[in-house]
Design an enzyme around this catalytic site. Structure first.
Site, mmCIF file in Angstrom:
data_model
loop_
_atom_site.group_PDB
_atom_site.id
_atom_site.type_symbol
_atom_site.label_atom_id
_atom_site.label_comp_id
_atom_site.label_asym_id
_atom_site.label_seq_id
_atom_site.Cartn_x
_atom_site.Cartn_y
_atom_site.Cartn_z
ATOM 1 N N GLY A 83 -4.417 -5.821 -8.194
ATOM 2 C CA GLY A 83 -3.212 -5.931 -8.909
ATOM 3 C C GLY A 83 -2.941 -5.065 -10.195
ATOM 4 O O GLY A 83 -2.451 -5.366 -11.213
ATOM 5 N N SER A 84 -3.894 -3.487 -10.194
ATOM 6 C CA SER A 84 -3.705 -2.917 -11.051
ATOM 7 C C SER A 84 -2.008 -2.564 -11.429
ATOM 8 O O SER A 84 -1.670 -2.407 -12.648
ATOM 9 C CB SER A 84 -4.452 -1.710 -11.264
ATOM 10 O OG SER A 84 -4.016 -0.419 -10.496
ATOM 11 N N ASP B 135 1.650 -10.892 -6.694
ATOM 12 C CA ASP B 135 1.004 -10.256 -8.008
ATOM 13 C C ASP B 135 1.484 -10.400 -9.052
ATOM 14 O O ASP B 135 1.072 -10.634 -9.960
ATOM 15 C CB ASP B 135 1.030 -8.841 -7.316
ATOM 16 C CG ASP B 135 0.007 -8.545 -6.216
ATOM 17 O OD1 ASP B 135 -0.370 -9.621 -5.639
ATOM 18 O OD2 ASP B 135 -0.622 -7.376 -5.887
ATOM 19 N N GLY C 140 -6.510 -3.734 -4.504
ATOM 20 C CA GLY C 140 -6.278 -5.089 -4.235
ATOM 21 C C GLY C 140 -6.383 -5.905 -5.519
ATOM 22 O O GLY C 140 -6.501 -7.238 -5.401
ATOM 23 N N ALA D 257 0.746 -4.222 -11.064
ATOM 24 C CA ALA D 257 1.294 -5.274 -11.456
ATOM 25 C C ALA D 257 0.996 -5.528 -13.166
ATOM 26 O O ALA D 257 1.768 -5.861 -14.084
ATOM 27 C CB ALA D 257 1.314 -6.614 -10.831
ATOM 28 N N ALA D 258 -0.340 -5.277 -13.085
ATOM 29 C CA ALA D 258 -0.893 -5.381 -14.808
ATOM 30 C C ALA D 258 -0.473 -4.422 -15.696
ATOM 31 O O ALA D 258 -0.160 -4.734 -16.765
ATOM 32 C CB ALA D 258 -2.483 -5.459 -14.575
ATOM 33 N N PRO E 190 -9.654 -1.620 -11.170
ATOM 34 C CA PRO E 190 -9.858 -0.517 -10.186
ATOM 35 C C PRO E 190 -8.386 -0.276 -9.421
ATOM 36 O O PRO E 190 -7.647 -1.247 -9.295
ATOM 37 C CB PRO E 190 -10.835 -1.005 -9.317
ATOM 38 C CG PRO E 190 -11.050 -2.266 -9.430
ATOM 39 C CD PRO E 190 -10.718 -2.792 -10.879
HETATM 40 C C1 MEV Z 1 -1.190 -7.829 -2.082
HETATM 41 O O1 MEV Z 1 -1.896 -8.103 -3.175
HETATM 42 C C2 MEV Z 1 -1.036 -8.836 -0.887
HETATM 43 C C3 MEV Z 1 -0.395 -8.894 0.393
HETATM 44 O O2 MEV Z 1 -0.185 -9.965 0.700
HETATM 45 C C4 MEV Z 1 0.987 -7.912 -0.004
HETATM 46 C C5 MEV Z 1 1.980 -8.719 -1.004
HETATM 47 O O3 MEV Z 1 1.680 -10.126 -0.848
HETATM 48 O O4 MEV Z 1 2.941 -8.536 -1.043
HETATM 49 C C6 MEV Z 1 -1.027 -7.816 1.270
#
Ligand code: MEV
Length: 309
Positions: free
Chosen positions: A103-104, A148, A101, A106-107, A97
């Site tokens: 990691g779409s 990430d 949060g 980065a993936a 999704p």
């Molecule tokens: C993002 O997956 C996590 C955060 O800590 C941002 C980061 O680490 O860059 C909110």
């Protein structure tokens, strides 16, 4: 045709504090994946990128410099010693999704780099893949910690400290996580920037909060290495309280965290930037069905059960 993929991820402990130098733990989530398929294109086409889920297609030579997808394709081509605009079609699909949060971004970037390296038969170590992907994370997130791209490129649980590096660690006893989606999009860039403003207005208070989070992440690593799931759950609850104090939770996340605990989870917290996105709960084999049901009743739009090993 060449195909490559990359997993999603969740932050187990230490989101936000990690941006300020505290340790954090992240794990890959293989139940969701980004995939890139490369096929030869017609002569003179150049590189065409097709993003199926977003119904977007563009020619690389026409894309802006700061477009994250174009950036990673160009960086990857350069890294595999292919400077030009080869006649290729890259088709991107993903079950991760977006803006939750997981990691779409980065993936997708990792899958692009892997696919191009495979296509041109060029071996790139995971560290090099991670470094390339970090350069697009900057476009997506502004000031990313780097956690990430690291966890997605290496596909292993990582204990990460910004600017210092990361360590892989031993998972003594595999455990189950329920990962539940609020259905609310959350902009990591925005939440991180808002927190930065609050931090700058009250540095001492936030340093203390971040320091506590860092201690929790270190204790959590030990609990994972010793297979102490009861301790691990308690630490998730403690981390969630601190995230609430930082102002990055929201009523929907709080409701789902409570529901998971009522369903018998050993601990629960938001995961990632917060203010929407996903939460995670540590569940036993026996409790997973009940927790899943409680999370859906509390508004979860999707629940994934992932085994961490
Ligand atoms: C993002 O997956 C996590 C955060 O800590 C941002 C980061 O680490 O860059 C909110």
């Amino acid at each position: 045709m060449t195909v490559a993929s990359a997993p999603g991820k969740v932050i187990l402990f230490g989101e936000h504090a990690v941006v300020y130098g505290q340790p954090a733990i992240a794990i890959p989530v293989r139940e969701v994946q980004a995939q890139v398929r490369i096929e030869p294109g017609p002569a003179e086409q150049g590189t065409l990128v097709v993003v199926q889920d977003l119904r977007r297609r563009f020619l690389l030579r026409e894309a802006a410099d700061d477009d994250p997808l174009a950036r990673i394709v160009r960086l990857a081509l350069r890294s595999v010693r292919h400077e030009g605009d080869p006649d290729l079609t890259l088709t991107i699909t993903s079950t991760i999704p977006i803006a939750r949060g997981m990691g779409s971004g980065a993936a997708v970037s990792t899958a692009i780099v892997r696919a191009l390296a495979k296509h041109f038969e060029f071996w790139l170590p995971s560290r090099a893949v991670s470094e390339l992907v970090y350069q697009t994370e900057v476009l997506y997130h502004g000031t990313p910690s780097g956690i990430d791209n690291t966890v997605v490129a290496f596909e292993k649980p990582v204990f990460f400290v910004k600017g210092e590096g990361w360590e892989f660690f031993w998972v003594d006893k595999p455990f189950l996580l329920a990962i539940a989606d609020t259905g609310i999009e959350s902009s990591t860039k925005q939440v991180v920037a808002d927190l930065r403003r609050r931090y700058e207005a009250d540095v001492d208070r936030y340093q203390v909060l971040f320091g506590h989070v860092g201690e929790i992440a270190s204790r959590a690593r030990l609990a994972i290495e010793q297979g102490d799931h009861a301790a691990l759950g308690g630490l998730m609850d403690e981390n969630q309280e601190l995230l609430q104090e930082m102002g990055v939770s929201c009523p929907e996340l709080d409701r789902m965290v409570l529901a998971a605990r009522e369903g018998g989870a050993l601990g629960a917290k938001l995961s990632g930037a917060g203010r929407g996105g996903n939460m995670i709960a540590l569940v036993t084999e026996e409790a997973q069905g009940r927790v899943d049901m409680m999370l859906r009743l509390a508004g979860a739009t999707r629940v994934i059960i992932s085994r961490v090993r």
